[in-house]
Design a protein around this motif. Structure first.
Motif, PDB file in Angstrom:
ATOM      1  N   GLU A 208      23.892  50.501   4.183  1.00 27.53           N
ATOM      2  CA  GLU A 208      24.881  51.574   4.127  1.00 27.53           C
ATOM      3  C   GLU A 208      25.092  52.246   5.484  1.00 27.53           C
ATOM      4  O   GLU A 208      26.150  52.809   5.737  1.00 27.53           O
ATOM      5  CB  GLU A 208      24.483  52.601   3.062  1.00 27.53           C
ATOM      6  N   MET A 209      24.085  52.180   6.353  1.00 25.61           N
ATOM      7  CA  MET A 209      24.169  52.802   7.679  1.00 25.61           C
ATOM      8  C   MET A 209      24.503  51.780   8.770  1.00 25.61           C
ATOM      9  O   MET A 209      24.370  52.064   9.961  1.00 25.61           O
ATOM     10  CB  MET A 209      22.838  53.483   8.008  1.00 25.61           C
TER      11      MET A 209
ATOM     12  N   GLU B 280      27.151  50.550  10.261  1.00 26.91           N
ATOM     13  CA  GLU B 280      28.059  50.915  11.353  1.00 26.91           C
ATOM     14  C   GLU B 280      27.387  51.857  12.352  1.00 26.91           C
ATOM     15  O   GLU B 280      27.544  51.714  13.565  1.00 26.91           O
ATOM     16  CB  GLU B 280      29.338  51.554  10.804  1.00 26.91           C
ATOM     17  N   GLU B 281      26.617  52.824  11.837  1.00 23.10           N
ATOM     18  CA  GLU B 281      25.947  53.794  12.698  1.00 23.10           C
ATOM     19  C   GLU B 281      24.785  53.173  13.462  1.00 23.10           C
ATOM     20  O   GLU B 281      24.450  53.597  14.565  1.00 23.10           O
ATOM     21  CB  GLU B 281      25.438  54.991  11.877  1.00 23.10           C
ATOM     22  N   LEU B 282      24.133  52.167  12.867  1.00 26.57           N
ATOM     23  CA  LEU B 282      22.960  51.546  13.482  1.00 26.57           C
ATOM     24  C   LEU B 282      23.308  50.412  14.448  1.00 26.57           C
ATOM     25  O   LEU B 282      22.488  50.043  15.289  1.00 26.57           O
ATOM     26  CB  LEU B 282      22.035  51.000  12.396  1.00 26.57           C
TER      27      LEU B 282
ATOM     28  N   GLN C  30      25.277  49.903  17.185  1.00 27.36           N
ATOM     29  CA  GLN C  30      25.221  50.106  18.638  1.00 27.36           C
ATOM     30  C   GLN C  30      23.799  50.401  19.129  1.00 27.36           C
ATOM     31  O   GLN C  30      23.347  49.765  20.074  1.00 27.36           O
ATOM     32  CB  GLN C  30      26.194  51.218  19.052  1.00 27.36           C
ATOM     33  N   PRO C  31      23.061  51.345  18.514  1.00 29.20           N
ATOM     34  CA  PRO C  31      21.693  51.579  18.988  1.00 29.20           C
ATOM     35  C   PRO C  31      20.799  50.335  18.883  1.00 29.20           C
ATOM     36  O   PRO C  31      19.998  50.067  19.784  1.00 29.20           O
ATOM     37  CB  PRO C  31      21.175  52.689  18.075  1.00 29.20           C
TER      38      PRO C  31
END
Length: 109
Positions: free
Chosen positions: A15-16, A18-20, A22-23
């Motif tokens: 679920e995360m 997209e947020e994860l 790049q890092p």
């Protein structure tokens, strides 16, 4: 599906995504360029998954202890030689259950 060594449930990671993205990309590229793998990345949970039959029989699980020991031994030798190990998991569970075995045997002869 259960959490890995990081304690995160796979659903949270999915679920995360997209947020994860790049890092994690930065971490992986940095690790690759430096040739250094963080200690936490050396940890994994390996679980034998029950197939069918008696749960007391080791052969009724997808991963047996002997198989895991052999694989880990090979990976350890490669890592000790400071080489990379790439792993791809393929689930062939029931892959041949739907194939006519007699016809398959005839084609192999």
């Amino acid at each position: 599906m259960s959490p890995g060594p990081d304690g995160l449930h796979p659903r949270v990671i999915k679920e995360m995504m997209e947020e994860l993205l790049q890092p994690l990309r930065i971490l992986f590229e940095s690790s690759f360029q430096e040739g250094n793998i963080p200690e936490d990345w050396h940890i994994a949970y390996i679980t034998a998954i029950y197939k069918k039959g008696s749960k007391s029989e080791p052969g009724n699980y997808r991963s047996t202890v002997l198989q895991l020991i052999r694989v880990l031994d090979g990976w350890t030798e490669i890592i000790d030689d400071r080489q990379a190990v790439d792993i791809v998991y393929c689930d062939f569970m029931k892959a041949f259950d739907r194939v006519p075995h007699k016809r398959l045997l005839e084609k192999s002869i």
